[in-house]
Design an enzyme around this catalytic site. Structure first.
Site, PDB file in Angstrom:
ATOM      1  N   ASP A 172       0.824  -1.225   0.000  1.00 44.78           N
ATOM      2  CA  ASP A 172       0.000   0.000   0.000  1.00 44.78           C
ATOM      3  C   ASP A 172       0.850   1.265   0.000  1.00 44.78           C
ATOM      4  O   ASP A 172       0.432   2.304   0.513  1.00 44.78           O
ATOM      5  CB  ASP A 172      -0.951   0.030   1.209  1.00 44.78           C
ATOM      6  CG  ASP A 172      -1.751  -1.246   1.357  1.00 44.78           C
ATOM      7  OD1 ASP A 172      -2.392  -1.643   0.378  1.00 44.78           O
ATOM      8  OD2 ASP A 172      -1.721  -1.845   2.454  1.00 44.78           O
TER       9      ASP A 172
ATOM     10  N   HIS B 210      -4.206  -1.297  -6.485  1.00 43.35           N
ATOM     11  CA  HIS B 210      -3.559  -0.052  -6.873  1.00 43.35           C
ATOM     12  C   HIS B 210      -4.615   0.982  -7.238  1.00 43.35           C
ATOM     13  O   HIS B 210      -5.557   0.683  -7.976  1.00 43.35           O
ATOM     14  CB  HIS B 210      -2.624  -0.274  -8.063  1.00 43.35           C
ATOM     15  CG  HIS B 210      -1.434  -1.117  -7.733  1.00 43.35           C
ATOM     16  ND1 HIS B 210      -0.602  -1.654  -8.684  1.00 43.35           N
ATOM     17  CD2 HIS B 210      -0.919  -1.507  -6.546  1.00 43.35           C
ATOM     18  CE1 HIS B 210       0.362  -2.347  -8.098  1.00 43.35           C
ATOM     19  NE2 HIS B 210       0.182  -2.261  -6.800  1.00 43.35           N
TER      20      HIS B 210
ATOM     21  N   THR C 280      -8.324  -3.526  -1.742  1.00 41.65           N
ATOM     22  CA  THR C 280      -8.766  -4.905  -1.948  1.00 41.65           C
ATOM     23  C   THR C 280      -9.697  -5.387  -0.847  1.00 41.65           C
ATOM     24  O   THR C 280     -10.725  -6.014  -1.108  1.00 41.65           O
ATOM     25  CB  THR C 280      -7.546  -5.843  -2.034  1.00 41.65           C
ATOM     26  OG1 THR C 280      -6.744  -5.442  -3.142  1.00 41.65           O
ATOM     27  CG2 THR C 280      -7.974  -7.294  -2.223  1.00 41.65           C
TER      28      THR C 280
ATOM     29  N   ILE D 146      -9.425  -0.932   7.400  1.00 45.08           N
ATOM     30  CA  ILE D 146      -8.667   0.249   7.804  1.00 45.08           C
ATOM     31  C   ILE D 146      -7.221  -0.149   8.063  1.00 45.08           C
ATOM     32  O   ILE D 146      -6.940  -1.149   8.711  1.00 45.08           O
ATOM     33  CB  ILE D 146      -9.288   0.889   9.062  1.00 45.08           C
ATOM     34  CG1 ILE D 146     -10.665   1.472   8.716  1.00 45.08           C
ATOM     35  CG2 ILE D 146      -8.377   1.968   9.635  1.00 45.08           C
ATOM     36  CD1 ILE D 146     -11.404   2.041   9.903  1.00 45.08           C
TER      37      ILE D 146
END
Length: 428
Positions: A13, A41, A300, A304
């Protein structure tokens, strides 16, 4: 020509897609080399967000060819859905610009079901995405896998599917006691999808080799991050593939060819999704502020992300694991206007101070050595000339500790909000 590798230097990420999208403008080929649709992405172009999971980030550039290398595990349902979704938004995807390795291992419904029931049946959660990635790699290693090319041959597909199901059937029936698709149901589903996706199947080994041999610009786009690598990561809280630069060699084609740049993509802070150790994690209002301002929710999973200060011992470790040539620092804007800014320069561990993590370290037992940094505020457009001196100090601190330069700085979500200090496509 340049061979450029984009590697996540944290727990994923980090903003790899944005950097890959920017570099794709000058690239002939963008290659995914590991992982599957557990990657997520987000690209922002002209204020419009595009979400990618399997298809390489070069898809937004008409001249760029996108390759899914043989190291990737492919869910045919997810691939078909993503292609359709992107086409519906006007993005061109055809057999002329998307090439899926015929040797990719296929993710089946059995893999996804096994992934889910395993995660739900244990008290020690790994934090899997439930996409079937791990079980698919298990079948690949145990030689029970189904290759992408097998989807197009009825006899081979049925035979390989039966082999894959044999052991899982016992697990589903006797251990987990869950219902599962019959062999015939799964066969029909996969064969039908195979006929639809057959046009994208290709000998990607030769495509990549030809591009590199003829001086084309090739970008290898990694998924997840080094700290999730099956060998180098925070085991067992890792993914099932080599997310380090090693994955390029095993999951694409670079044998005999040099890599010109290995860029480690790194947020200006640290995040992690799911379980596992996180030495600099913040549990206060600052952590919540970073999470909200940074939009730290997984593309995905929708989960959180945990947030914390930038961890230089782990970043230095990632740099060593992947032989990084430079760092691309992202989301610097998220730290703008903080009242307090800290950075982790080392750990106290077993009576010693250490400044680079290593495979055997127990990150649950380290005490981060945090130093205060001067907070900064950013203008809407950041240049070398108007960059705050406090930010320059922050960057120098990173470079001095890691021992490699910061080659680019991303300070916003769009592709225009990147400041480059180096031309990756310029030789020498």
């Amino acid at each position: 020509m340049s061979n450029i590798v984009i590697v996540g230097a944290q727990w994923g990420d980090e903003g790899k897609g944005k950097i890959a999208d920017t570099l794709a403008e000058k690239s002939d080929l963008v290659v995914r080399y590991q992982g599957g649709n557990n990657a997520g992405h987000t690209l922002v172009v002209n204020g419009k967000k595009t979400f990618l999971h399997l298809i390489p980030s070069g898809v937004l550039h008409k001249h760029t060819k996108c390759v899914i290398g043989h190291g990737v595990v492919v869910d045919p349902i997810a691939l078909d859905t993503e292609i359709t979704r992107l086409q519906d938004t006007g993005i061109e995807i055809s057999a002329n610009n998307l090439f899926v390795s015929e040797s990719c291992t296929v993710i089946t419904s059995y893999h996804k079901l096994l992934d889910a029931v395993r995660e739900n049946s244990t008290t020690e959660k790994i934090g899997t995405t439930g996409k079937g990635i791990g079980p698919a790699y298990e079948d690949k290693v145990s030689r029970k896998g189904i290759k992408f090319k097998h989807l197009f041959d009825k006899d081979v597909l049925r035979s390989r599917l039966a082999l894959s199901l044999a052991e899982k059937e016992t697990l589903f029936k006797d251990l987990y006691k869950v219902e599962y698709p019959s062999l015939e149901e799964e066969f029909e589903r996969l064969y039908t999808l195979g006929q639809k996706l057959k046009q994208y199947s290709a000998d990607t080994f030769s495509i990549i080799d030809q591009a590199v041999s003829t001086g084309k610009n090739v970008v290898y786009e990694g998924a997840q991050g080094v700290l999730l690598d099956i060998d180098y990561g925070t085991y067992p809280f890792v993914t099932s593939s080599n997310t380090s630069v090693a994955g390029v060699y095993s999951g694409a084609t670079t044998a005999g060819h040099n890599l010109d740049h290995v860029i480690g993509i790194t947020k200006a802070y640290t995040t992690r999704v799911g379980e596992g150790p996180f030495p600099t994690e913040l549990f206060d209002d600052t952590g919540l502020f970073i999470q909200k301002k940074g939009g730290e929710i997984g593309v995905t999973t929708g989960r959180i992300r945990r947030c914390g200060w930038l961890d230089l011992p782990l970043l230095k470790y990632s740099a060593k694991c992947s032989n990084l040539t430079s760092i691309a620092l992202t989301k610097v804007d998220v730290l703008s206007d903080l009242d307090t800014l800290k950075i982790c320069i080392g750990y106290k561990y077993e009576g010693k101070e250490i400044f680079c993590a290593y495979p055997g370290i127990d990150l649950y037992k380290v005490e981060p050595i945090l130093v205060d940094m001067e907070p900064f505020s950013l203008d809407e457009v950041v240049t070398k000339e108007n960059m705050p001196s406090a930010l320059k100090t922050y960057l120098r601190t990173i470079e001095n500790h890691i021992g490699i330069p910061i080659s680019s700085l991303a300070y916003g979500p769009s592709r225009e909000q990147i400041l480059f200090f180096e031309d990756y496509f310029k030789k020498g």
